[in-house]
Structures are given as C-alpha cells and as structure tokens.
Design an enzyme around this catalytic site. Sequence first.
Site, mmCIF file in Angstrom:
data_model
loop_
_atom_site.group_PDB
_atom_site.id
_atom_site.type_symbol
_atom_site.label_atom_id
_atom_site.label_comp_id
_atom_site.label_asym_id
_atom_site.label_seq_id
_atom_site.Cartn_x
_atom_site.Cartn_y
_atom_site.Cartn_z
ATOM 1 N N GLU A 146 1.606 12.336 -4.672
ATOM 2 C CA GLU A 146 0.504 11.390 -4.851
ATOM 3 C C GLU A 146 -0.363 11.270 -3.598
ATOM 4 O O GLU A 146 -1.588 11.218 -3.694
ATOM 5 C CB GLU A 146 1.075 10.019 -5.224
ATOM 6 C CG GLU A 146 0.030 8.923 -5.267
ATOM 7 C CD GLU A 146 0.597 7.556 -5.636
ATOM 8 O OE1 GLU A 146 1.778 7.462 -6.008
ATOM 9 O OE2 GLU A 146 -0.165 6.580 -5.550
ATOM 10 N N ASP B 256 4.210 2.970 0.832
ATOM 11 C CA ASP B 256 4.092 3.671 -0.441
ATOM 12 C C ASP B 256 4.010 5.184 -0.276
ATOM 13 O O ASP B 256 2.926 5.750 -0.423
ATOM 14 C CB ASP B 256 2.854 3.155 -1.191
ATOM 15 C CG ASP B 256 2.875 3.516 -2.668
ATOM 16 O OD1 ASP B 256 3.933 3.962 -3.141
ATOM 17 O OD2 ASP B 256 1.845 3.355 -3.325
ATOM 18 N N GLU C 229 2.422 -5.066 -9.097
ATOM 19 C CA GLU C 229 1.132 -4.490 -9.466
ATOM 20 C C GLU C 229 0.720 -4.873 -10.888
ATOM 21 O O GLU C 229 0.275 -4.043 -11.673
ATOM 22 C CB GLU C 229 1.163 -2.967 -9.302
ATOM 23 C CG GLU C 229 1.448 -2.557 -7.865
ATOM 24 C CD GLU C 229 1.356 -1.059 -7.617
ATOM 25 O OE1 GLU C 229 1.659 -0.281 -8.533
ATOM 26 O OE2 GLU C 229 0.980 -0.691 -6.492
HETATM 27 C C1 GCU Z 1 1.908 3.399 -6.324
HETATM 28 C C2 GCU Z 1 1.147 4.257 -7.286
HETATM 29 C C3 GCU Z 1 1.127 3.674 -8.651
HETATM 30 C C4 GCU Z 1 2.554 3.350 -9.110
HETATM 31 C C5 GCU Z 1 3.244 2.507 -8.067
HETATM 32 C C6 GCU Z 1 4.718 2.289 -8.343
HETATM 33 O O1 GCU Z 1 1.234 2.198 -6.083
HETATM 34 O O2 GCU Z 1 -0.155 4.435 -6.803
HETATM 35 O O3 GCU Z 1 0.512 4.584 -9.517
HETATM 36 O O4 GCU Z 1 2.551 2.709 -10.314
HETATM 37 O O5 GCU Z 1 3.178 3.122 -6.821
HETATM 38 O O6 GCU Z 1 5.531 2.856 -7.629
HETATM 39 O O7 GCU Z 1 5.078 1.538 -9.232
#
Ligand code: GCU
Length: 687
Positions: A397, A369, A290
């Site tokens: 979340e 997730d 990400e």
């Molecule tokens: C999810 C989440 C993010 C987080 C990511 C992770 O995508 O929405 O906020 O950073 O998981 O586990 O690194």
Amino acid sequence: MSAPAGTTPAAAAAGDLAVHPAWLPDAAFAALGARRVTVEIPAREWPAMSAQVAQTVRAEVAAATAAHGGAVVGAHEDPDVVLAVVPHSDNDPESFVFVRDAGSTRITAADPRGLLYGLFHLVRLGEAAFEGEHEVERHAPHTPLRMLNHWDNIAVHPVMGQVERGDSGGSIFYADGKVRADLTRVGRYARLLAAAGVNRVSINNVNVGHLETRLLGDLLPEAARIADVFRPYGITTHLSVSWAAPVRLGGLTTSDPADADVRRWWAEAADRVWAAIPDLGGFVIKADSEGQPGPFAYGRSHADGANMLAAAVAPHGGLIHWRAFVYDHEQDWRDRSTDRAKAAYQHFVPHDGTFADNVVVQVKHGPLDFQVREAVSPAIAAMPRTRVGVEFQVTTEYLGHQKHAVYLGRMWSELLGFAYWGPGSPTMADVAAGGHPDGDGTRIGGLAAVSNVGDDEFWTGHPFAQANLYAWGRLTWNPGADPIAVLDEWIDLTFPGLGDQGREVLHRILDESWETYERYTAPLGVCFMVSPHSHYGPSPDGYEYTPWGTYHFADRDGIGVDRTRATGSGFTAQYPAPWRDVYESPQTCPDELLLFFHHVPYTHVLHSGTSVVQHVYDTHFDGVERVLAARDAWAEAAGHFPAALADRVTERFAEQVRSATDWRDVVNTYFFRHSGIGDERGRAIYR
Ligand code: GCU
C-alpha cells in the site's frame, strides 16, 4: 533456462489458461518426482482437515512421480524416499523430521499436515535432499497462527475497488457480485501458501460492507465452498465480520454487547456458521476504527466487545482476531496534544489481562500504518497477559503498489527480530509466539498479514512481488531465517533451471530494494508524504492539514515529530527500557528513525556525519540511480525469463523509474524550499 510451464493440466482443464505457476511449476518437482516414493499414513479417524491433507500428500507424490519418471512404491519395495506419519513425542501436527541415511530420505510427522510441510521441504531442497547423509533435523513452526488477511470485497467498492489496497487486479474469490463458481485458482493459491507455510486465511475485507455481512447469513454456503478448497492444504478459513451484523442481518436495533438479544444473536450466528464450516478458524474484526462500528457507540470497551464475540465462538473452538488499529481519524491538526502513534497502546494496554483466552489482539507492527520505515509498535510489548498478534502488509500500500520492485523480506526480518527489551531479549516474533518475558508462555497471538494476491495472471501485479508472498510464509514459519536465503529459495522454486546470470540479477534487483525504495521516498522515518487516499506517489504535505493524524510539521527551521517525554507527545514513554531512553534523545536515536521521534533543524548532523538536508539530497539522488541500475541489469537478463513475465517486469520498471524520479524531485525541492539550503554537490534541484 527452459521457461517454466505456463499452465498446469488442472488449470488448462478449468479453462484458466493464463496464470503463471508462481513457485510451483512442475519442474520444481523434478528431483522428488524422479524417485521411488513411499507414503505411509495409518488409516485412522483423522479430523477432516488431516484426512484431506493426507490425500493431498498422496496426490502430490503421484503427480510428481508420474511427471518425472519416478514411482509410488510400497515400503517393502526399497524406496528412495519415505514420507510417514508416525507417533511423535511433541505431537505438534505441523512439525516434521527430516533425515537421510543409508541411501534413504525420510520425512516423518505426527499428522499429515506435518507431512505436507515435509514434502515441500524436499521440493525446496531439490537434489540435495537425496545426496549424502543428513543428520536428523526437526522443523517446527515458530507459531501455530500464520495468517493472511484478504481485504477482498464481494461488491466492487466505488473508491477502493474490489480488493482494498490491492494492486493485482480483482479478487480471486469473488466476481460478478458473488463467490466465483470456479475456484480452481483458489486451490492453486492454497497450494502455494502451503508450500510457503501459511495455515490460515481470512477471506473478506476487514471493512465489511453490507453484502459481505451476509457471509454470516445467506452467503454462508458460499464461504463454505472456499473453506472446502483451502482445507486440503492444511489452511483454516476465517471470516471478517461487522460489529453491526446483529442490526444489519438480525434486524435488532442495537449491537450493544451488554444486550441479551445481541449476545444471543451472535451465539446463534456462530452455531450457524460452524454448522456450515465445522473447522472455521474464527472471526477477524475491525471495530471503532476508521468509521467502522464498534462497542464505543454503547459506552463499552474493546474488551467488552471482544469478549462478547469470544463467548459466542468459544463453544466451537473459534478465535476472535480483534484489531488494535484504533485511533482518532477525525483529529484536528491544530491539536498538538494528540499523537496517533500513541493510540493502540492507549486503547488496549489498560485492558491487558481482561481479554478472553480465545481473543487475539492484532496489532500493526508499527504505531502508524505500514510505512516504509517507522518505529515498532510499543503496544506489542505492553500486554503480557494478552494474546498479541502482529499484523503486517504483504500488499505494498505504501511501498509502491506492486509497480515498484520492492522485496520486503529484509524489512520483516528486521521487525520480527526487534528485541523489545534490548539485545538478546525476546523479539517481536517471540512475543507473537507467546514469549513475552512477563507472560506465562501460553498467550500465542501469531502473525498475520494483508495478502497481495489478485486475479492478475502473475498473481501479484509485479511478478517479483510473488517473492513477498513466499517470504511472508517462510518468515512466519521461521522468523530467524535469512531473508536473502528465502529469496534464493523463491528464485529456485519459481524459475527452476535459471542460470547464474538470471539469479544474480534477481538478487541485484531485489536484495536491497526496500532500502532503495526508502531512499527515494519519505526520509529518516518521517512517514507518509504520499498522495492522500491512493498512497502512491509523492505529496509531502498531502496529509499535513488533514484529520488523519499523520503529520511531519515541517517549517522553515526543521522537520519531524517530537515524540519525546521531555518536550513532545510523550510517546517514548510507551516503550520498555532501553528503547524509551534510546529514542528519547536525538543523540542516541538511530538515524533512520530520527524524524519519527524528533523535530530537528535541517542542519542537524546525523550519526553518519551528514546533515539532515544533505542526507535527503544524497539518498534521493542515489535512490533513483539504484533504480536505473536495476532497470539496466534487468534489461540484460530479461531474455532468461518467460516472455510474458519479462514484458510485465519491463513495463513495471518504466513506471518505477518515472515514479522514483518524481519522488526524488518533489522531496528534494520540498526540502530545498523549506530550508533554503542547496545541495553541496550542486546536483539539479528544481526550485
Ligand atoms: C489503512 C488503509 C485502509 C485500511 C486500514 C486498516 O488505513 O489505508 O485502507 O482499511 O489501514 O488497516 O484497517
């Protein structure tokens, strides 16, 4: 009941008045505190943590007996309770033995850390610990790595706030751009965690910002202050680090793991960090995930990256928790050949056997997730020569943001107990404890979860979300524990003296609340359908044409993701038998995961005998009914609880009813518009 004390003397002294005591109000110590207790810990050169935990045990006993009329006595003074460190054959520093005979209750352990867990065991048992006789019972944790990951930032992030995916206010560690001067509350948190069984905490977000990178640099003494507060409760501190730290902090031009300067920088950073925190647990890292930097930029693998960090921390006994949450977050939705569910396996399994001994590859429990219902991650079972740790989310979340009452104990219990090679075979929890059937038994990755705690006066936003934090600890200690019995423990410890009606209502609200949440949100394992970014509230097509790789492919004929080998993405091939075949066919795939593995017509008949679309209508109407029933049950029982807590829960129920109704109507209408099929029972579906 008598309302639990709202504050403890320590908190009042620190000016921290408005914090609910969670599961350790003074009254929870009434049974132990009324006894004559002996603590015997031999004077010895204990490691710092054990020595400090010894002090904690003594202080807990002293405070409890002072408050409840008992006494701390010598061994020769005919004690009711003996807490003693004695040599043990297995030498697990965290295990303890509980026995009661001849009118005396005894906890013995090889190390003060085991004694502390034994002390909290007595607190949980209450009067029962001091009645009748008890056979010798040995209690040992299923795994030595029982961790909470905090996604707390020092700086307040413009989009994510201070605690990423946190719904409990700001951070308990940081305020005003620095580590809090007063860490009293962290100490109380440490105590809560110790009583639940957690023994490791990482203290900053895996998305490491520039300011947080400095925890390895000038902010290190501040991190050390936090570690100092956790240590007396047997809790080891870990730091999340940025792959780019050599550039950000060291002024190097590269983070290439093959570069000698980079390797030297990390080795020196580790020397510095362990000089400041000699018993630091290690580093947690999110790399090439990400948008976070990682070894891919230099054409290196995750094994190259992890092993470079591992070499730096190995001389200090440190661990690297290297996260496997690696996938293409810039996917083109038109590309049907890429399946995000396959990513962790694809990236990591080829490196099995090449990770250093002090690397834990931390894999999320599901391939996507933290969804309300998704399949288990096949990557967890596919690396027998790697220390595989499994990651969960205590923070909700995707499960209602601690606005909805959702107890996760049953969900975790089901996941941890998932037998990867068929009934009776090693489970997810077993693999995490080193028990992969093709492994050598030594590769322990442990369990980790994202914390749900913030500076909220009830710790967790929804006061009942405290039960999740408690259950997380207890299930890491014993994944086989009955999650409803664990909930009962939490009730007893949190609301000592609560009568039958209050207890019964809490069970009515929470026991099946995970299933209830599933009923009014994303059905049959289809996943997501949440509002993008916030992940709160319904938006069935919210992620459909985005780069995030989380699609359900609904069209006028059907819905779901074909992940079969025969006609789909081939994801089912990542599972061992029998699951690769069970999931491959809609005939054998469990209903609750049907849309995770298959694209089926709305008229497809489930094993339950109901069509997919009718199932969606039935569960969504029923889900809201269940929320209304829970709210009404609460209204009758609220008077049994402290007023401020009751007000908070009442307020949360109003929002849960609103949100669940929204989910019901949006999802039902979505299915109606796509299928053109009405509800058999003629209930209101908006067009
Ligand atoms: C999810 C989440 C993010 C987080 C990511 C992770 O995508 O929405 O906020 O950073 O998981 O586990 O690194």
